[in-house]
Design a protein around this motif. Sequence first.
Motif, PDB file in Angstrom:
ATOM      1  N   GLN A 613      -5.134  11.176   4.913  1.00  0.00           N
ATOM      2  CA  GLN A 613      -6.576  11.196   4.664  1.00  0.00           C
ATOM      3  C   GLN A 613      -7.219   9.845   4.972  1.00  0.00           C
ATOM      4  N   THR A 614      -6.604   8.785   4.478  1.00  0.00           N
ATOM      5  CA  THR A 614      -7.223   7.462   4.620  1.00  0.00           C
ATOM      6  C   THR A 614      -7.230   6.974   6.054  1.00  0.00           C
ATOM      7  N   GLU A 615      -6.274   7.418   6.862  1.00  0.00           N
ATOM      8  CA  GLU A 615      -6.230   6.962   8.248  1.00  0.00           C
ATOM      9  C   GLU A 615      -7.371   7.512   9.080  1.00  0.00           C
ATOM     10  N   GLU A 616      -8.052   8.537   8.568  1.00  0.00           N
ATOM     11  CA  GLU A 616      -9.230   9.043   9.272  1.00  0.00           C
ATOM     12  C   GLU A 616     -10.377   8.051   9.209  1.00  0.00           C
ATOM     13  N   GLY A 617     -10.447   7.249   8.121  1.00  0.00           N
ATOM     14  CA  GLY A 617     -11.388   6.141   8.043  1.00  0.00           C
ATOM     15  C   GLY A 617     -12.802   6.509   7.679  1.00  0.00           C
ATOM     16  N   THR A 618     -13.021   7.652   7.043  1.00  0.00           N
ATOM     17  CA  THR A 618     -14.372   8.044   6.627  1.00  0.00           C
ATOM     18  C   THR A 618     -14.419   8.109   5.107  1.00  0.00           C
ATOM     19  N   ALA A 619     -15.654   8.049   4.576  1.00  0.00           N
ATOM     20  CA  ALA A 619     -15.822   8.126   3.123  1.00  0.00           C
ATOM     21  C   ALA A 619     -15.346   9.471   2.585  1.00  0.00           C
ATOM     22  N   LYS A 620     -15.570  10.525   3.361  1.00  0.00           N
ATOM     23  CA  LYS A 620     -15.136  11.854   2.928  1.00  0.00           C
ATOM     24  C   LYS A 620     -13.616  11.932   2.866  1.00  0.00           C
ATOM     25  N   SER A 621     -12.950  11.324   3.827  1.00  0.00           N
ATOM     26  CA  SER A 621     -11.481  11.350   3.819  1.00  0.00           C
ATOM     27  C   SER A 621     -10.925  10.544   2.654  1.00  0.00           C
ATOM     28  N   VAL A 622     -11.617   9.449   2.288  1.00  0.00           N
ATOM     29  CA  VAL A 622     -11.175   8.666   1.138  1.00  0.00           C
ATOM     30  C   VAL A 622     -11.355   9.484  -0.142  1.00  0.00           C
ATOM     31  N   GLN A 623     -12.424  10.263  -0.201  1.00  0.00           N
ATOM     32  CA  GLN A 623     -12.600  11.154  -1.349  1.00  0.00           C
ATOM     33  C   GLN A 623     -11.431  12.129  -1.471  1.00  0.00           C
ATOM     34  N   PRO A 644       2.574   8.484  -9.673  1.00  0.00           N
ATOM     35  CA  PRO A 644       2.092   7.449  -8.740  1.00  0.00           C
ATOM     36  C   PRO A 644       2.985   6.215  -8.797  1.00  0.00           C
ATOM     37  N   ASN A 645       3.279   5.666  -7.644  1.00  0.00           N
ATOM     38  CA  ASN A 645       4.073   4.450  -7.570  1.00  0.00           C
ATOM     39  C   ASN A 645       3.240   3.329  -6.959  1.00  0.00           C
ATOM     40  N   ARG A 646       3.883   2.236  -6.674  1.00  0.00           N
ATOM     41  CA  ARG A 646       3.150   1.087  -6.135  1.00  0.00           C
ATOM     42  C   ARG A 646       2.480   1.417  -4.803  1.00  0.00           C
ATOM     43  N   THR A 650      -1.481   1.100  -3.556  1.00  0.00           N
ATOM     44  CA  THR A 650      -1.746   0.260  -2.383  1.00  0.00           C
ATOM     45  C   THR A 650      -2.540   1.020  -1.336  1.00  0.00           C
ATOM     46  N   ILE A 651      -2.172   2.284  -1.102  1.00  0.00           N
ATOM     47  CA  ILE A 651      -2.891   3.109  -0.119  1.00  0.00           C
ATOM     48  C   ILE A 651      -4.345   3.267  -0.521  1.00  0.00           C
ATOM     49  N   LEU A 652      -4.592   3.593  -1.778  1.00  0.00           N
ATOM     50  CA  LEU A 652      -5.958   3.853  -2.239  1.00  0.00           C
ATOM     51  C   LEU A 652      -6.801   2.577  -2.229  1.00  0.00           C
ATOM     52  N   ILE A 653      -6.249   1.488  -2.739  1.00  0.00           N
ATOM     53  CA  ILE A 653      -7.030   0.244  -2.838  1.00  0.00           C
ATOM     54  C   ILE A 653      -7.394  -0.264  -1.450  1.00  0.00           C
ATOM     55  N   ARG A 654      -6.473  -0.225  -0.518  1.00  0.00           N
ATOM     56  CA  ARG A 654      -6.777  -0.684   0.839  1.00  0.00           C
ATOM     57  C   ARG A 654      -7.834   0.204   1.488  1.00  0.00           C
ATOM     58  N   ALA A 655      -7.715   1.513   1.296  1.00  0.00           N
ATOM     59  CA  ALA A 655      -8.680   2.424   1.912  1.00  0.00           C
ATOM     60  C   ALA A 655     -10.068   2.245   1.312  1.00  0.00           C
ATOM     61  N   ASP A 683      -2.199  -9.616  -2.080  1.00  0.00           N
ATOM     62  CA  ASP A 683      -2.957  -9.132  -0.934  1.00  0.00           C
ATOM     63  C   ASP A 683      -3.916  -8.009  -1.318  1.00  0.00           C
ATOM     64  N   LEU A 684      -3.619  -7.281  -2.395  1.00  0.00           N
ATOM     65  CA  LEU A 684      -4.566  -6.263  -2.864  1.00  0.00           C
ATOM     66  C   LEU A 684      -5.805  -6.923  -3.457  1.00  0.00           C
ATOM     67  N   TYR A 685      -5.606  -8.032  -4.209  1.00  0.00           N
ATOM     68  CA  TYR A 685      -6.756  -8.795  -4.686  1.00  0.00           C
ATOM     69  C   TYR A 685      -7.560  -9.345  -3.516  1.00  0.00           C
ATOM     70  N   THR A 686      -6.831  -9.856  -2.526  1.00  0.00           N
ATOM     71  CA  THR A 686      -7.518 -10.425  -1.359  1.00  0.00           C
ATOM     72  C   THR A 686      -8.358  -9.381  -0.648  1.00  0.00           C
ATOM     73  N   THR A 687      -7.806  -8.198  -0.465  1.00  0.00           N
ATOM     74  CA  THR A 687      -8.536  -7.118   0.206  1.00  0.00           C
ATOM     75  C   THR A 687      -9.790  -6.744  -0.563  1.00  0.00           C
ATOM     76  N   THR A 688      -9.677  -6.647  -1.891  1.00  0.00           N
ATOM     77  CA  THR A 688     -10.823  -6.253  -2.708  1.00  0.00           C
ATOM     78  C   THR A 688     -11.893  -7.343  -2.735  1.00  0.00           C
ATOM     79  N   VAL A 689     -11.469  -8.598  -2.876  1.00  0.00           N
ATOM     80  CA  VAL A 689     -12.427  -9.712  -2.877  1.00  0.00           C
ATOM     81  C   VAL A 689     -13.154  -9.788  -1.535  1.00  0.00           C
TER      82      VAL A 689
END
Length: 784
Positions: A613-623, A644-646, A650-655, A683-689
């Motif tokens: 889903q996330t590789e599609e890169g749209t807001a709907k796919s993230v939903q 859920p694991n690490r 990671t997938i959700l936060i990056r997307a 790196d997850l903090y870095t991505t979010t910041v």
Amino acid sequence: MNVAIDACARARPTRLKQAFALFHHGLGISPVPTAAAAAAAASLPVPKKSQPTLSPNVFTFGALMSACARGRDPDRAMTLLRSMKEEHGIEPNAVVYSTAISACERSDPPKAELALELLREATTALLLATTNTNANTKTGPPMSVVGYNAAISALARAGQWKVAVQLLEEMTTGPKHLLPILTTNHTDHNNNNNDDTQQKVNHHCHAKPDAVTYGTVMAACERSEEWYQVLRFADAMQTHANDDPPIVMDGMAITSALHACQRLGMADEAIFYLNLMKGLASNDDNNDATSNNNNNTNTNASSRNGWEKKRTQSLTQGRERKGGRQPLKGPDAVAYRLAISACARTPRGERWIDAIRLLDEMRKETGAADVVAYTAAITGCAGAGEWIKAFQLLDLMRKENIEPNVVTYSAVIDACATASAMAARSRDDTTNNNNNNGDEKVDNTDSHNATQKPMKKAIQLLKALNKDQSTVDPNIVTYNAAIRACAEGLDLDAAFCIMKELQSCKGRIEPNIVTYGSLMTACERVGNVDGASRVFQMMRDHNEQLQNSKEEEHEKGTVTKRTMKPNEIIYGAAISCCRKGGEPERALLLLRKMIQDGRQPNAATFNTVMMAQTEEGTAKSVQRAVLVYRMMKSPKYNTPTGQPNRQTYTILIRALAANRMPEIAESFLRLMQQDSSFQPDVDLYTTTVTSYERCGHPLKALRLMESMTRDGYDFYEVKVLNAAFKKAVKLANAVGSGLIGNGNSTSTDAMPSASTEGKRFSSDGDKDMKDFFVSDSDREFIKK
């Protein structure tokens, strides 16, 4: 009479009926006439009426009980045991009880419950006889370890390993069922006799376990496939090796330990026990020298019969017995096979070199290796992907005139499949590293050849097996290995060709669930969604054929196979195939179908759907990705392996961060810490910041970086975070004074409303997700 009965007991085969005929003749008893008993009694002289009858003693019943045990007749043994005291007034001693227990152990099937009952009865009777007898009265020998070993052996043959272990522990600590008797006798005697009574109980009822005891318990655990228990008692024997007398493992016990190591893939332990077996030769040589000095009187009979040169004989109480099993004096072929297989079964065949070394040692020490040993070594090569060495071993077998079997060929083909998989994995890792480092693309010709060459060899070998002149026919395992080789060699067409060839063998070889799983893997490796749909259709056609044949066989009264449904492996490979093929919605539909079919997706399957889903890169796919996360947390779909694991977070936060949803990404950072106790990577903090910075939310970026300090991170050491911090401070200084001076709690440019963000993202009015967007603390944060 006793000697004659004992001769009948020791005869091969045991002359049980003649032994009882002698007993009845000596006592002048007329037994119930049977054809066999009448024939046995006819050869005996009829005693004169004036001739006095013989009085049996405990040795008479001991010889008769031995005949019952050797004749595997526990029922007659029990009848004899009861008649000793009731009819003849003779108390059974420990030897008689032990022999009766042995009769229960030797029966077919073994009577384990009766053997255990007799053991309890014997220990109780001996204790009563001991405590109720005057000090000057001789009560006979105590219950020896032989009776316990016979009972444990009966339990081993009956598959009751837990009771066998319990009995061994009882031998170590003392019988618990004798405590009431001991307490009663303590109340009957004064305090001065209490210690003496305790010593008598220990003397008569506390048999110390020996090597046979431990070996029999190990055999009981081995029969029940309790491999860790086998090794536990093997370690216990090693602990007692220095006792007095020592408990030393014999060849049978070491073989049991090797079997456990083989099944568990424990190479180091297997090599240890193999070396321990090599030491048996020197120990036995020393024992033989001592035994020869003590038994010179028995050598003449051995020489007369010429048995001293035969290995199929053993010395038993001064009598040479032909056909007896000889104790191992070093590793035999079975021991080497087990050790080789233990090395081959290690994860990823990492000890395959040791397996080859042991194979060479086996050829040197035993004169030749067999097909089982070669196949085990080739299996180790298969796990390590050493396909060239596997073919070399196959050629060596032919040179030594050892005919490979279908398992051997299947292992060679499997080695080719693993080699192709390892080459493909290495190529992908190299490509990913170059992409991450920004390097230029490298030529993958060599890696492509490394993937294709073992696959082509596997196909050639399968074709050779299908030729008319081949003496070995491939089975379903062989075909499955060949399809897997094509899958790892990225040749989907070849995989379907082999499947078509397999289907042409209808009635002789039928595809199984592993076949379809390997074929689906072939589709997944190349991301061919149409091929995955084709595999599902093939499974439906297969089930329809089974259903039709079921109706035909129902009329004949025969039983047919059950229909096959896709399992978790097939669904997981199909979902991954949809992801690689750029079909995220189909991956989600397959996940729902998988759950509807009663299958339990694990975390890896859920994560694959999220990535699709996330590789599609749209807001709907993230939903849709967050929807998958909700499915993982829902009690309706939640499974122990689907948590859920690490990687999930990671997938959700990056997307979310990449799609300019930093507030929701931050909420998942908190969930990652609270719900799963995972510490987010820097790196997850870095991505979010960075996402906050791109969205123009410097204050929230500062707040997140402040929380990093509480989590133990120093953002000054991270180059990206340090730059983001400086930029956020400048923006905060520009808007902060205006916010405080005007008394506003938030700024539309700096911090958009959480409710607006929630409406844009949330579906079905998800309250839990809206609660993550908190802006009430903005004023306090700005003042600080």
